[in-house]
Enzyme design. Structure first.
Site, short mmCIF file in Angstrom:
data_model
loop_
_atom_site.label_atom_id
_atom_site.label_comp_id
_atom_site.label_asym_id
_atom_site.label_seq_id
_atom_site.Cartn_x
_atom_site.Cartn_y
_atom_site.Cartn_z
N GLY A 1 0.85 -1.19 0.00
CA GLY A 1 0.00 0.00 0.00
C GLY A 1 0.88 1.24 0.00
N LEU B 1 -3.07 8.66 5.02
CA LEU B 1 -2.19 8.44 3.86
C LEU B 1 -0.91 9.25 4.05
CD1 LEU B 1 -4.80 8.52 0.96
CD2 LEU B 1 -3.39 6.58 1.64
N HIS C 1 -16.11 5.20 11.26
CA HIS C 1 -16.48 6.27 10.34
C HIS C 1 -17.99 6.47 10.46
CE1 HIS C 1 -16.84 8.72 6.75
NE2 HIS C 1 -15.52 8.70 6.60
N ARG D 1 -14.57 12.88 13.77
CA ARG D 1 -15.28 11.64 13.50
C ARG D 1 -15.88 10.94 14.70
NH1 ARG D 1 -11.51 8.90 9.15
NH2 ARG D 1 -12.20 10.48 7.69
N GLU E 1 -12.80 18.46 5.37
CA GLU E 1 -13.36 17.31 6.08
C GLU E 1 -13.49 17.64 7.56
OE1 GLU E 1 -12.02 13.60 3.24
OE2 GLU E 1 -10.71 14.09 4.90
N ARG F 1 -8.00 9.68 14.93
CA ARG F 1 -7.29 10.25 13.77
C ARG F 1 -8.08 11.36 13.09
NH1 ARG F 1 -7.38 9.04 8.09
NH2 ARG F 1 -8.93 7.42 8.46
N HIS G 1 -13.44 1.83 10.77
CA HIS G 1 -12.79 2.45 9.61
C HIS G 1 -11.27 2.47 9.70
CE1 HIS G 1 -12.37 5.14 6.20
NE2 HIS G 1 -11.77 6.04 6.94
P1 FAD Z 1 -2.69 -0.83 3.13
O1 FAD Z 1 -2.89 0.10 2.02
O2 FAD Z 1 -3.92 -1.36 3.81
O3 FAD Z 1 -1.84 -2.03 2.58
C1 FAD Z 1 -1.58 -3.17 3.36
C2 FAD Z 1 -0.76 -4.12 2.54
O4 FAD Z 1 -0.26 -5.16 3.37
C3 FAD Z 1 -1.52 -4.81 1.42
O5 FAD Z 1 -0.70 -4.89 0.29
C4 FAD Z 1 -1.78 -6.21 1.98
O6 FAD Z 1 -1.92 -7.18 0.98
C5 FAD Z 1 -0.50 -6.41 2.75
N1 FAD Z 1 -0.57 -7.43 3.82
C6 FAD Z 1 -1.30 -7.41 4.95
N2 FAD Z 1 -1.07 -8.52 5.66
C7 FAD Z 1 -0.17 -9.25 4.97
C8 FAD Z 1 0.46 -10.51 5.17
N3 FAD Z 1 0.21 -11.30 6.24
N4 FAD Z 1 1.32 -10.96 4.23
C9 FAD Z 1 1.58 -10.22 3.12
N5 FAD Z 1 1.03 -9.03 2.88
C10 FAD Z 1 0.16 -8.56 3.79
N6 FAD Z 1 -6.93 7.83 4.68
C11 FAD Z 1 -6.66 9.08 4.25
O7 FAD Z 1 -5.67 9.68 4.66
N7 FAD Z 1 -7.49 9.68 3.34
C12 FAD Z 1 -8.60 9.07 2.86
O8 FAD Z 1 -9.31 9.64 2.05
C13 FAD Z 1 -8.91 7.77 3.31
N8 FAD Z 1 -10.02 7.12 2.88
C14 FAD Z 1 -10.24 5.84 3.26
C15 FAD Z 1 -11.34 5.13 2.76
C16 FAD Z 1 -11.53 3.81 3.09
C17 FAD Z 1 -12.72 3.07 2.53
C18 FAD Z 1 -10.64 3.17 3.97
C19 FAD Z 1 -10.85 1.73 4.37
C20 FAD Z 1 -9.56 3.87 4.51
C21 FAD Z 1 -9.36 5.19 4.17
N9 FAD Z 1 -8.26 5.90 4.66
C22 FAD Z 1 -8.02 7.17 4.23
C23 FAD Z 1 -7.27 5.22 5.47
C24 FAD Z 1 -6.08 4.86 4.58
O9 FAD Z 1 -6.57 4.44 3.31
C25 FAD Z 1 -5.24 3.76 5.17
O10 FAD Z 1 -4.95 4.03 6.50
C26 FAD Z 1 -3.93 3.61 4.40
O11 FAD Z 1 -4.19 3.46 3.04
C27 FAD Z 1 -3.13 2.44 4.93
O12 FAD Z 1 -2.05 2.22 4.07
P2 FAD Z 1 -0.97 1.12 4.45
O13 FAD Z 1 0.08 1.22 3.41
O14 FAD Z 1 -0.59 1.25 5.86
O15 FAD Z 1 -1.77 -0.25 4.31
C1 SIN Z 2 -13.20 9.79 3.88
O1 SIN Z 2 -13.06 10.07 2.69
O2 SIN Z 2 -14.17 10.10 4.57
C2 SIN Z 2 -12.12 9.04 4.54
C3 SIN Z 2 -11.05 9.97 4.91
C4 SIN Z 2 -10.15 9.34 5.89
O3 SIN Z 2 -10.39 8.23 6.34
O4 SIN Z 2 -9.17 10.00 6.25
#
Ligand code: FAD
Ligand code: SIN
Length: 524
Positions: free
Chosen positions: A11, A383, A234, A281, A110, A377, A342
């Site tokens: 991610g 992100l 959320h 939130r 937001e 948060r 969320h």
């Molecule tokens: P992720 O993007 O969740 O990636 C996790 C990775 O780890 C994936 O590739 C997965 O396959 C891998 N993984 C997990 N476990 C294992 C394992 N055992 N073995 C191998 N691989 C594994 N945040 C914002 O700032 N702005 C927004 O607008 C926003 N909107 C959101 C909307 C939604 C619907 C959601 C659910 C969240 C939102 N968030 C937002 C929160 C934000 O998207 C996440 O906190 C952020 O993307 C997390 O990124 P990350 O890289 O930590 O993990």
């Molecule tokens: C949203 O778009 O409401 C999600 C934003 C966030 O989780 O930071």
């Protein structure tokens, strides 16, 4: 197989680290399922950064601390927020097509933000970010992307052929989801970027794989985790019996949407908070929950139909289309919404360099507790945290590269005492049970008695799951169930330790907020 650095997760956090490291080192990025299918892909609203001339770092810092109910670490908040404009610049260079207004970036608003400061790509920011990061990683010959591999556990000194028993981390054991084989992947440094643990709850906006794997792996290996009771709900997840986890972005409220009681049509948020729909939130989610419980409703209404249809379609094209497909025209009628889990504010304890307690192990993104979010948060700060700490972890590894030893020979995965499962039903049953009691007993409003009930169930399930894990070959479902249970235990134990209500942790037994904010730190 040995690499310089192994990153678990592709991610925002994992790929940011990979791109920075891949300029100098051989990097392996392991991900379960297809690459880039974590929460990053699903992000809607955008990324918070001070980019407007009328806005200041001080105000973004203050908003973050107010939302976090003072539990944030100021040093971390400053560290992240001051690096936000640079992070946006890098993403723009990678080709993320942020929405523009004339020559400037368009900024949306937001909850909890005192200023417009959210850069976005329509209402599907995450997809644009994920695509750009993945494309850049694929183009780098030093980065190997290994999808379809679920990591089971960290390799530590306990797994060295010449047993040292140290907490030094040397990589991961990972299951090839296609063949069922488990391999050891070793490296001088390992970065966990595995996302959150949202799927501990029955209703969650998070993707299927958000099972807290990294948090559970780090905990089992001996790292501290903290503030796991701070689970963010959320306020506005679509209520639909078929589509259970579709988020309606907070930006709908930011652009003027109102929350209404469907029975009376009353706009109730001003009764709960002077910031109305733009309160943080935790406040809005509790208000929605209170309306639903008081009036025995299935959902509340989110209404933006008073805005011109073109405005709504222009700002929220993805949500508009999705809802239209479900028979809801958001330009003409309100959207039924409910609160849903969320975001995981707690996680693996890290410092400003992304270092965990364990030598050789780094972590970044939603699986961590960096001190940024505190007790709740602030929207769109997540992100941002991924970009800043992905970079920070990479920078620290590069700066100290000469001090990282080569990994020693380690033991292979031992399958001599396990057989194929003939009781898959246990996995499904336990998975559902955990998510249901976490929703009912460890949700938005808590009591000590309900938390103790959940703790009791976790103890019983632990015996069953451990027994199953000890006898049968691993599968991704089993790995996730084991981690889900581990995380559920961490959430409940943390919640029981906090004798106050603060931010996302709201308990009827301790309704007051104590004068001194303190992290809940669990020691393995
Ligand atoms: P992720 O993007 O969740 O990636 C996790 C990775 O780890 C994936 O590739 C997965 O396959 C891998 N993984 C997990 N476990 C294992 C394992 N055992 N073995 C191998 N691989 C594994 N945040 C914002 O700032 N702005 C927004 O607008 C926003 N909107 C959101 C909307 C939604 C619907 C959601 C659910 C969240 C939102 N968030 C937002 C929160 C934000 O998207 C996440 O906190 C952020 O993307 C997390 O990124 P990350 O890289 O930590 O993990
Ligand atoms: C949203 O778009 O409401 C999600 C934003 C966030 O989780 O930071």
């Amino acid at each position: 197989m040995t690499y310089d650095v192994i990153i678990v997760g592709s991610g925002a956090a994992g790929l940011t680290a990979a791109l920075a490291l891949g300029e100098h080192l051989e990097v392996l990025v392991v991900a379960k399922g297809a690459q880039g299918t974590g929460s990053t892909l699903w992000a809607q609203g955008g990324i918070a950064a001070v980019l407007d001339s009328g806005d200041t770092f001080e105000e973004h810092i203050r908003d973050t601390m107010v939302a976090g109910a003072g539990l944030n670490r100021l040093e971390t908040v400053e560290f992240v927020i001051e690096r936000a404009p640079l992070a946006i610049e890098r993403l723009t260079e990678l080709g993320v097509p942020f929405n523009m207004e004339g020559n400037a970036l368009h900024l949306t608003r937001e909850g909890g933000h005192s200023h417009r400061r959210i850069v976005h790509v329509d209402d599907a920011t995450g997809r644009a970010v994920q695509d750009a990061l993945l494309k850049a990683a694929e183009a780098n010959p030093n980065i190997t992307l290994l999808g379809g591999h679920a990591c089971i556990d960290l390799i530590t000194g306990r797994h060295e052929l010449r047993y040292s028993g140290s907490g030094r981390v040397w990589g991961v054991y990972a299951l090839d989801e296609a063949t069922g084989r488990v391999e050891a992947y070793t490296a001088r440094a390992t970065v966990l970027a595995t996302g959150g643990a949202g799927r501990c709850y029955l209703f969650s906006t998070a993707p299927r794989g958000a099972t807290g794997d990294g948090i559970a792996m780090a905990w089992r290996a001996g790292a501290r985790v903290s503030n796991m009771e701070m689970m963010q709900f959320h306020p506005t997840c679509l209520y639909n019996l078929d589509v259970k986890n579709f988020l309606i972005t907070e930006a709908v409220r930011g652009e003027g949407g109102h929350l209404l009681n469907p029975r009376t049509g009353h706009r109730y948020m001003p009764d709960y908070d002077e910031r109305a729909e733009l309160a943080p939130r935790d406040v809005v989610a509790r208000a929605n929950d209170a309306e639903i419980k008081r009036d025995g409703l299935d959902y509340v209404h989110l209404d933006i139909s008073h805005k011109p249809p073109e405005f709504v379609k222009h700002h929220f094209p993805t949500i508009y289309e999705k809802l239209l497909g479900l028979g809801i025209d958001m330009t003409k009628e309100p959207i039924p919404v409910v609160p849903a889990q969320h975001y995981t504010c707690g996680g693996i304890v890290i410092d400003l360099n992304g270092r965990t307690d364990l030598p050789g192990l780094y972590a970044a993104g939603e699986c961590t507790e960096s001190g940024l979010h505190g007790a709740n948060r602030l929207a769109s700060n997540s992100l941002l945290e991924c970009f800043v700490f992905g970079e920070a972890a990479a920078a620290d590894i590069l700066a100290h590269w000469d001090a990282f030893d080569e990994p020693p020979p380690v033991r292979g995965w031992d399958e001599s005492r396990v057989t194929n499962s003939d009781e898959e039903v246990i996995i499904k049953q336990n998975w559902t049970e955990i998510r249901r009691f976490m929703w009912n007993y460890v949700g938005i409003v808590r009591t000590t008695r309900r938390l103790e009930r959940a703790q009791h169930r976790i103890k019983m399930l632990r015996d069953e799951v451990d027994d199953y894990y000890g006898h049968f070959r691993v599968s991704t479902d089993l790995i996730e169930l084991r981690n889900l249970l581990e995380c559920a235990g961490l959430i409940v134990n943390s919640a029981l330790k906090r004798h106050e209500s603060r931010g996302l942790h709201y308990t009827l037994d301790f309704p007051r907020t104590l004068p001194m904010p303190r992290d809940t730190v669990l020691l393995p």
